[in-house]
Design an enzyme around this catalytic site. Structure first.
Site, PDB file in Angstrom:
ATOM      1  N   ASN A   9       0.870  -1.181   0.000  1.00  0.00           N
ATOM      2  CA  ASN A   9       0.000   0.000   0.000  1.00  0.00           C
ATOM      3  C   ASN A   9       0.905   1.228   0.000  1.00  0.00           C
ATOM      4  O   ASN A   9       1.465   1.578   1.031  1.00  0.00           O
ATOM      5  CB  ASN A   9      -0.889  -0.028   1.260  1.00  0.00           C
ATOM      6  CG  ASN A   9      -1.674   1.265   1.422  1.00  0.00           C
ATOM      7  OD1 ASN A   9      -1.883   1.998   0.459  1.00  0.00           O
ATOM      8  ND2 ASN A   9      -2.096   1.558   2.652  1.00  0.00           N
ATOM      9  N   LYS A  11       0.155   4.228  -0.261  1.00  0.00           N
ATOM     10  CA  LYS A  11      -0.489   5.441   0.261  1.00  0.00           C
ATOM     11  C   LYS A  11      -0.262   6.589  -0.744  1.00  0.00           C
ATOM     12  O   LYS A  11      -0.174   6.344  -1.947  1.00  0.00           O
ATOM     13  CB  LYS A  11       0.033   5.790   1.652  1.00  0.00           C
ATOM     14  CG  LYS A  11       0.039   4.578   2.585  1.00  0.00           C
ATOM     15  CD  LYS A  11       0.248   4.931   4.015  1.00  0.00           C
ATOM     16  CE  LYS A  11       0.444   3.650   4.802  1.00  0.00           C
ATOM     17  NZ  LYS A  11       0.228   3.812   6.210  1.00  0.00           N
ATOM     18  N   HIS A  95      -9.449   1.289   4.867  1.00  0.00           N
ATOM     19  CA  HIS A  95      -8.164   1.448   5.559  1.00  0.00           C
ATOM     20  C   HIS A  95      -8.379   2.418   6.730  1.00  0.00           C
ATOM     21  O   HIS A  95      -9.163   3.365   6.617  1.00  0.00           O
ATOM     22  CB  HIS A  95      -7.117   1.994   4.578  1.00  0.00           C
ATOM     23  CG  HIS A  95      -5.730   1.956   5.132  1.00  0.00           C
ATOM     24  ND1 HIS A  95      -5.275   2.882   6.042  1.00  0.00           N
ATOM     25  CD2 HIS A  95      -4.706   1.088   4.935  1.00  0.00           C
ATOM     26  CE1 HIS A  95      -4.023   2.583   6.373  1.00  0.00           C
ATOM     27  NE2 HIS A  95      -3.659   1.493   5.717  1.00  0.00           N
ATOM     28  N   GLU A  97      -6.755   4.819   7.768  1.00  0.00           N
ATOM     29  CA  GLU A  97      -6.523   6.238   7.445  1.00  0.00           C
ATOM     30  C   GLU A  97      -7.750   6.829   6.756  1.00  0.00           C
ATOM     31  O   GLU A  97      -8.062   8.011   6.919  1.00  0.00           O
ATOM     32  CB  GLU A  97      -5.260   6.370   6.565  1.00  0.00           C
ATOM     33  CG  GLU A  97      -4.003   6.125   7.395  1.00  0.00           C
ATOM     34  CD  GLU A  97      -2.825   5.588   6.600  1.00  0.00           C
ATOM     35  OE1 GLU A  97      -2.835   5.660   5.363  1.00  0.00           O
ATOM     36  OE2 GLU A  97      -1.882   5.080   7.241  1.00  0.00           O
ATOM     37  N   GLU A 167      -5.297  -4.816  10.720  1.00  0.00           N
ATOM     38  CA  GLU A 167      -4.268  -3.802  10.920  1.00  0.00           C
ATOM     39  C   GLU A 167      -4.527  -3.028  12.214  1.00  0.00           C
ATOM     40  O   GLU A 167      -5.325  -2.065  12.213  1.00  0.00           O
ATOM     41  CB  GLU A 167      -4.280  -2.815   9.749  1.00  0.00           C
ATOM     42  CG  GLU A 167      -4.008  -3.456   8.414  1.00  0.00           C
ATOM     43  CD  GLU A 167      -3.407  -2.461   7.430  1.00  0.00           C
ATOM     44  OE1 GLU A 167      -2.349  -2.758   6.905  1.00  0.00           O
ATOM     45  OE2 GLU A 167      -4.006  -1.391   7.226  1.00  0.00           O
ATOM     46  N   GLY A 173       2.571   2.331  10.572  1.00  0.00           N
ATOM     47  CA  GLY A 173       3.517   3.427  10.361  1.00  0.00           C
ATOM     48  C   GLY A 173       4.248   3.866  11.614  1.00  0.00           C
ATOM     49  O   GLY A 173       4.899   4.905  11.627  1.00  0.00           O
ATOM     50  N   SER A 213       3.559  -2.088  10.268  1.00  0.00           N
ATOM     51  CA  SER A 213       5.031  -2.097  10.366  1.00  0.00           C
ATOM     52  C   SER A 213       5.645  -3.444   9.995  1.00  0.00           C
ATOM     53  O   SER A 213       6.637  -3.870  10.589  1.00  0.00           O
ATOM     54  CB  SER A 213       5.470  -1.648  11.766  1.00  0.00           C
ATOM     55  OG  SER A 213       5.010  -0.337  12.028  1.00  0.00           O
TER      56      SER A 213
HETATM   57  C1  PEP Z   1      -0.626   0.188   5.824  1.00  0.00           C
HETATM   58  O1  PEP Z   1      -0.449   1.170   5.127  1.00  0.00           O
HETATM   59  O2  PEP Z   1      -1.655  -0.473   5.694  1.00  0.00           O
HETATM   60  C2  PEP Z   1       0.411  -0.189   6.780  1.00  0.00           C
HETATM   61  C3  PEP Z   1       0.246  -1.285   7.476  1.00  0.00           C
HETATM   62  O3  PEP Z   1       1.505   0.651   6.891  1.00  0.00           O
HETATM   63  P1  PEP Z   1       2.926   0.287   7.541  1.00  0.00           P
HETATM   64  O4  PEP Z   1       3.363  -1.033   6.970  1.00  0.00           O
HETATM   65  O5  PEP Z   1       3.831   1.415   7.143  1.00  0.00           O
HETATM   66  O6  PEP Z   1       2.731   0.202   9.026  1.00  0.00           O
END
Ligand code: PEP
Length: 251
Positions: A9, A11, A95, A97, A167, A173, A213
């Site tokens: 992803n 983003k 997601h 976000e 998640e 992040g 992460s």
């Molecule tokens: C994500 O964008 O869904 C995500 C899990 O980001 P990251 O791997 O940077 O934590």
């Protein structure tokens, strides 16, 4: 046996030249094994180019969001029909976000999941708890609600082909990964909720990813867990070498 599915992803990152270079690099080296699938979820302006670059390869292209309507007066939105027409195969839905910054709810997630299937797209439905919910022991209840509402009204076949991404919001992040055991506990819970809402057979088919992460250094341990079938990866999916290492881990 479920396949492993690694989805990047990006983003809101990269410009077109960078997106193209990344994809050229990945296509050249992506493992040919059939037991692992790789998906690049890119910003809308790159999708057409990346679909062209990955035609006939094992790499699939996904979007990071879409509207649930097919067309109409929704300025700035992108419809499932447009994504399908481009050759996009997957779409990330709900997601955290988008839930946090763009008012996505379980109801819109559900409408988008239905719209995705109606137009031949595979939804990657994201669920996850906040740190406050985890500390208040509300994780399992919250995840159950998100899964039930998000998948409500889908046929067994559709549920079976949904990808659910667990998640935990506090791990996205932040560099903090849930321990593989804790992540698996929630992924098992998701599978049990689907077993109850649909059937055991359907629940066994659903691909459940962990996200938060994930990086080459921790993916192996996550993928050894019984109910973790892959990863949705943000930061570590931005470099081709790193993304390839994650896909390799799934082979
Ligand atoms: C994500 O964008 O869904 C995500 C899990 O980001 P990251 O791997 O940077 O934590």
């Amino acid at each position: 046996m479920r396949n492993k599915v690694i989805a990047g992803n990006w983003k809101m990152n990269k410009i077109l030249a960078e997106a193209n270079q990344f994809t050229d690099d990945v296509v050249k080296k992506v493992p040919s094994n059939d037991n692992v699938e790789s998906i690049i979820c890119a910003p809308f302006p790159f999708l057409s180019s990346l679909v062209e670059k990955t035609k006939g390869t094992k790499v699939k292209i996904g979007a990071q969001n879409m509207h649930f309507e097919e067309k109409g007066a929704f300025t700035g939105e992108v419809s499932p029909v447009m994504l399908k027409d481009l050759g996009v195969t997957h779409v990330v839905i709900g997601h955290s976000e988008r839930r946090e910054h763009f008012a996505e709810t379980d109801e819109t997630v559900n409408k988008k999941a239905h719209a995705a299937f109606k137009h031949g797209l595979t939804p990657i439905v994201c669920v996850g708890e906040t740190l406050e919910q985890r500390e208040a022991n509300e994780t399992m209840k919250h995840i159950e609600k998100q899964v039930r509402k998000g998948l409500e009204g889908l046929s067994e076949e559709q549920v079976a082909s949904t990808i659910v991404a667990y998640e935990p919001i506090w791990a996205i992040g932040t560099g903090k990964t849930a321990s593989s055991e804790d992540a698996n506990e929630v992924c098992t819970h998701i599978r049990n909720v689907i077993k109850d809402a649909a059937s055991e057979d359907t629940a066994e088919k659903v691909v459940i990813q962990y996200g938060g992460s994930v990086k080459p250094a921790n993916i192996d341990e996550l993928l050894t867990q019984s109910d973790i079938d892959g990863a949705l990866v943000g930061g570590a999916s931005l470099e081709a070498e790193s993304f390839l290492a994650l896909v390799e881990a799934g082979t």
